[in-house]
Design a protein around this motif. Structure first.
Motif, PDB file in Angstrom:
ATOM      1  N   ALA A  35      -1.090  17.331  -7.038  1.00  0.00           N
ATOM      2  CA  ALA A  35      -0.159  16.758  -7.246  1.00  0.00           C
ATOM      3  C   ALA A  35      -0.679  15.135  -7.775  1.00  0.00           C
ATOM      4  N   PHE A  36      -1.639  14.710  -7.555  1.00  0.00           N
ATOM      5  CA  PHE A  36      -2.486  13.638  -8.487  1.00  0.00           C
ATOM      6  C   PHE A  36      -3.439  14.387  -9.548  1.00  0.00           C
ATOM      7  N   PRO A  37      -3.565  14.620 -10.631  1.00  0.00           N
ATOM      8  CA  PRO A  37      -4.348  15.395 -11.055  1.00  0.00           C
ATOM      9  C   PRO A  37      -4.949  14.052 -11.638  1.00  0.00           C
ATOM     10  N   ALA A  38      -6.485  14.598 -11.914  1.00  0.00           N
ATOM     11  CA  ALA A  38      -8.013  14.137 -12.557  1.00  0.00           C
ATOM     12  C   ALA A  38      -7.840  13.337 -14.082  1.00  0.00           C
ATOM     13  N   SER A  39      -6.840  14.186 -14.917  1.00  0.00           N
ATOM     14  CA  SER A  39      -6.051  13.689 -16.067  1.00  0.00           C
ATOM     15  C   SER A  39      -5.717  12.451 -16.045  1.00  0.00           C
ATOM     16  N   GLU A  40      -4.929  12.217 -14.937  1.00  0.00           N
ATOM     17  CA  GLU A  40      -3.761  11.006 -14.865  1.00  0.00           C
ATOM     18  C   GLU A  40      -4.205  10.357 -13.500  1.00  0.00           C
ATOM     19  N   VAL A  41      -5.640  10.646 -13.145  1.00  0.00           N
ATOM     20  CA  VAL A  41      -5.397   9.572 -12.008  1.00  0.00           C
ATOM     21  C   VAL A  41      -7.157   9.454 -11.496  1.00  0.00           C
ATOM     22  N   HIS A  42      -7.623   8.548 -11.539  1.00  0.00           N
ATOM     23  CA  HIS A  42      -8.813   8.351 -11.085  1.00  0.00           C
ATOM     24  C   HIS A  42      -8.918   8.100  -9.811  1.00  0.00           C
ATOM     25  N   ALA A  43      -8.446   7.531  -8.561  1.00  0.00           N
ATOM     26  CA  ALA A  43      -8.242   8.265  -7.270  1.00  0.00           C
ATOM     27  C   ALA A  43      -7.758   7.631  -6.934  1.00  0.00           C
ATOM     28  N   PRO A 103      -6.550   3.636 -17.181  1.00  0.00           N
ATOM     29  CA  PRO A 103      -5.639   2.736 -17.821  1.00  0.00           C
ATOM     30  C   PRO A 103      -5.203   3.049 -19.263  1.00  0.00           C
ATOM     31  N   ALA A 104      -3.983   2.953 -18.519  1.00  0.00           N
ATOM     32  CA  ALA A 104      -3.361   2.942 -20.795  1.00  0.00           C
ATOM     33  C   ALA A 104      -4.347   2.505 -22.290  1.00  0.00           C
ATOM     34  N   GLY A 105      -4.899   1.671 -22.077  1.00  0.00           N
ATOM     35  CA  GLY A 105      -5.400   0.796 -22.931  1.00  0.00           C
ATOM     36  C   GLY A 105      -7.136   0.342 -22.334  1.00  0.00           C
ATOM     37  N   PRO A 106      -7.564  -0.751 -23.002  1.00  0.00           N
ATOM     38  CA  PRO A 106      -8.993  -1.215 -22.252  1.00  0.00           C
ATOM     39  C   PRO A 106      -9.151  -1.801 -20.540  1.00  0.00           C
ATOM     40  N   ALA A 107     -10.279  -1.505 -19.905  1.00  0.00           N
ATOM     41  CA  ALA A 107     -10.396  -1.178 -18.563  1.00  0.00           C
ATOM     42  C   ALA A 107     -10.618  -3.161 -18.014  1.00  0.00           C
ATOM     43  N   ILE A 182     -15.356  10.774  -9.909  1.00  0.00           N
ATOM     44  CA  ILE A 182     -16.545   9.695 -10.899  1.00  0.00           C
ATOM     45  C   ILE A 182     -16.468  10.402 -11.849  1.00  0.00           C
ATOM     46  N   ASP A 183     -16.110  10.710 -12.795  1.00  0.00           N
ATOM     47  CA  ASP A 183     -16.442  11.489 -14.406  1.00  0.00           C
ATOM     48  C   ASP A 183     -15.409  10.948 -14.773  1.00  0.00           C
ATOM     49  N   SER A 184     -14.929  10.369 -14.550  1.00  0.00           N
ATOM     50  CA  SER A 184     -13.647   9.545 -15.024  1.00  0.00           C
ATOM     51  C   SER A 184     -13.570   8.223 -14.704  1.00  0.00           C
ATOM     52  N   LEU A 185     -13.881   8.121 -13.989  1.00  0.00           N
ATOM     53  CA  LEU A 185     -14.387   6.219 -13.192  1.00  0.00           C
ATOM     54  C   LEU A 185     -15.664   5.461 -13.832  1.00  0.00           C
TER      55      LEU A 185
END
Length: 572
Positions: A35-43, A103-107, A182-185
């Motif tokens: 429902a909340f895939p890692a490709s879109e959601v960090h956590a 984030p869509a841009g810089p963190a 953690i990988d994407s974070l």
């Protein structure tokens, strides 16, 4: 810089719930991940029912202090932030979800792209307050989606169908669950974290009030802290994801977790699938110890991981020396291990602790050489020993072969203890009650050690005729099943009693007696394919007893019993 008020408003419900709650018997979050895939959601974090959560938190609090907390009080405190003490706008029996988007841009840590999904009765009662805080919201199928800007709100609104079809319909069995990719974070915020750690490390390089010169205790402590910080960063860089769920019961708190390593990393090798055989050392774990454990691991993969770990440490100039010495000791030792380990720590008759352990090994001489090198590493001339000496806590370490024979098996003795000569008497007395010397032997393919010669005799006899495939006598196995790879029982009450016998307090024995026997904290975990899944169950009884002793000023007499009060049954 102060965190913007609107971030606090978006996070209020989710953070309060996550910090207050505790994990369920079903830690799987696979359908939620979809429902909340890692490709879109960090956590994400989910509170399935705020009503149930508050009731269970109050129940645990009242076990410690009867009548101290009621769910309506907690609801009023939470509702005060929204000018609605009864939370009438919210459907408090349905899931609340918090998400952190990529984030869509810089963190930007000051404005992280977060959203909150609230099942509402009347969104109109809340929207004016949200607008005052600069927050945006949208209603879809009875779900109020809240975010800090329009772009995040649009992204969150697209997940409303997932909330409706997956989250709201899922049969939740716990009080709160969360998942961190953690990988994407690390990709998004890792540079900021590393910069922060680098700043901390640089601060440690500065003398503290003139006492941080090279070779001083402060300098040694700074080295320990730097090593821990760098180790934490290394572990973080090799972790793919962490998930956890928490639930409260009448007499315990349970945590279920899952950690996955990045493929091809040192951590993944440490978490390689162990052989699923019957096991040789399962019968060596004790059922009557303060701490008892059993581990099964993939020995070749762990040896490979250990070699890679020391290579990484040697690449750091500050730790090259200690890593080189440690590799000489632990490298051969891990290569000698065959994949099983059992350890027990018991209360000694004269106070303090008695310890024993057993390891399966590939060869007697390899195991003994590795053990001897490991002991010398902590001696005054070893790299680790020198660091301890700098910290003001020098170690005594020695290894002596063939000190005696037991049932045809050569017995060896080694010492690993704090040098108490320059310590204050009270501190010296404490450390002197810890195990000072140990005996070890290799019987067949099992290395055994104990600080009590009588215990070693029993271990040698058991090692010569191991009960292969024996049932684990641990409460953890009874709680979580016999099919896991790692187990531990931690009898907090028994452990505390042993510690209190080592503390120069007149009423220590009376305090220990009043805590009484209790169920142990139990843990079990499985290891497979670079990931581990585990569960921890923490009984409340020993902590309730300890809190009541503390409330009475640790007086030896005149206190009430330490039984648990009844907690309201779980409502789902």
């Amino acid at each position: 810089m102060r965190l913007p008020v609107r971030i606090l408003a978006v996070s209020a419900v989710a953070l309060l719930c996550c910090l207050s709650a505790c994990v369920s018997k079903d830690a799987s979050a696979a359908n939620v991940d979809a429902a909340f895939p890692a490709s879109e959601v960090h956590a994400y974090a989910v509170v399935p029912s705020l009503d149930a959560l508050l009731e269970h938190i109050a129940g645990v609090a009242n076990s410690f202090q009867p009548g101290s907390l009621h769910p309506t009080q907690m609801k009023a405190m939470l509702g005060a932030m929204f000018d609605d003490p009864e939370l009438s706008f919210l459907q408090t029996n349905k899931p609340i979800v918090w998400t952190l988007f990529k984030p869509a841009g810089p963190a930007n840590l000051a404005e992280p792209p977060m959203s909150l999904f609230l099942p509402v009765n009347d969104p109109k009662a809340l929207t004016p307050l949200l607008a005052q805080q600069g927050l945006l919201c949208r209603v879809s199928d009875g779900v109020l989606v809240i975010a800090g800007d329009s772009a995040v709100l649009e992204r969150a609104a697209k997940l409303c169908s997932a909330y409706r079809d997956v989250i709201a319909k899922h049969s939740w069995q716990h009080d709160v669950a969360f998942k961190l990719d953690i990988d994407s974070l690390n990709d998004t915020y890792g540079a900021m974290l590393r910069d922060g750690v680098t700043s901390l490390v640089s601060l440690m390089d500065q003398p503290f009030a003139g006492h941080g010169a090279a070779g001083s205790p402060t300098d040694a402590l700074a080295k320990f802290l730097r090593m821990e910080l760098k180790g934490f960063l290394g572990l973080l860089n090799q972790t793919k994801s962490i998930g956890m769920s928490v639930s409260l019961a009448a007499d315990s708190i349970r945590f279920d977790y899952e950690l996955a390593a990045k493929p091809g990393t040192i951590l993944a090798d440490f978490l390689a699938t162990p052989p699923k055989d019957a096991g040789t050392l399962r019968g060596f774990a004790a059922s009557n110890a303060a701490i008892s454990s059993y581990f099964r691991f993939n020995a070749p993969a762990v040896a490979k991981a250990t070699t890679a770990l020391f290579a990484a440490m040697k690449a750091d100039p500050e730790f090259k020396s200690i890593a080189s010495d440690a590799e000489k000791a632990f490298g051969p030792l891990f290569k000698a291990y065959a994949g099983e380990f059992a350890m027990n720590m018991r209360s000694a008759k004269d106070g303090g602790f008695a310890m024993d352990a057993a390891y399966t090994v590939t060869g007697a001489e390899e195991a003994l050489k590795g053990t001897e090198a490991m002991v010398k590493l902590f001696g005054k001339e070893g790299a680790a020993g020198k660091l301890y000496s700098e910290a003001g806590t020098p170690m005594n370490a020695s290894f002596e072969r063939n000190v005696r024979e037991e049932d045809g098996v050569a017995v060896h003795r080694y010492e690993m203890s704090m040098d108490t000569e320059s310590m204050p008497p009270e501190q010296a007395a404490f450390f002197e009650q810890m195990p000072q010397s140990y005996e070890c032997a290799v019987a067949g393919s099992i290395l055994v050690m104990a600080n009590d010669p009588r215990a070693l005799c029993a271990l040698i006899a058991k090692a010569k005729q191991p009960a292969r495939g024996a049932a684990l006598p641990l409460r953890a196995a009874a709680e979580f099943g016999n099919d896991k790879d790692c187990y531990a029982d931690f009898d907090f009450a028994e452990f505390l009693k042993s510690v209190l016998t080592m503390v120069p307090v007149g009423s220590a024995a009376a305090i220990a007696e009043r805590i009484g026997p209790s169920e142990p904290i139990v843990w079990a975990a499985s290891i497979a394919d670079g990931a581990t899944k585990g569960s921890v169950k923490v009984p409340l009884a020993p902590f309730v007893a300890l809190s009541r002793v503390a409330q009475n000023g640790f007086a030896p007499e005149g206190s009430q019993g330490a039984g648990l009060h009844t907690m309201p049954p779980r409502r789902r």
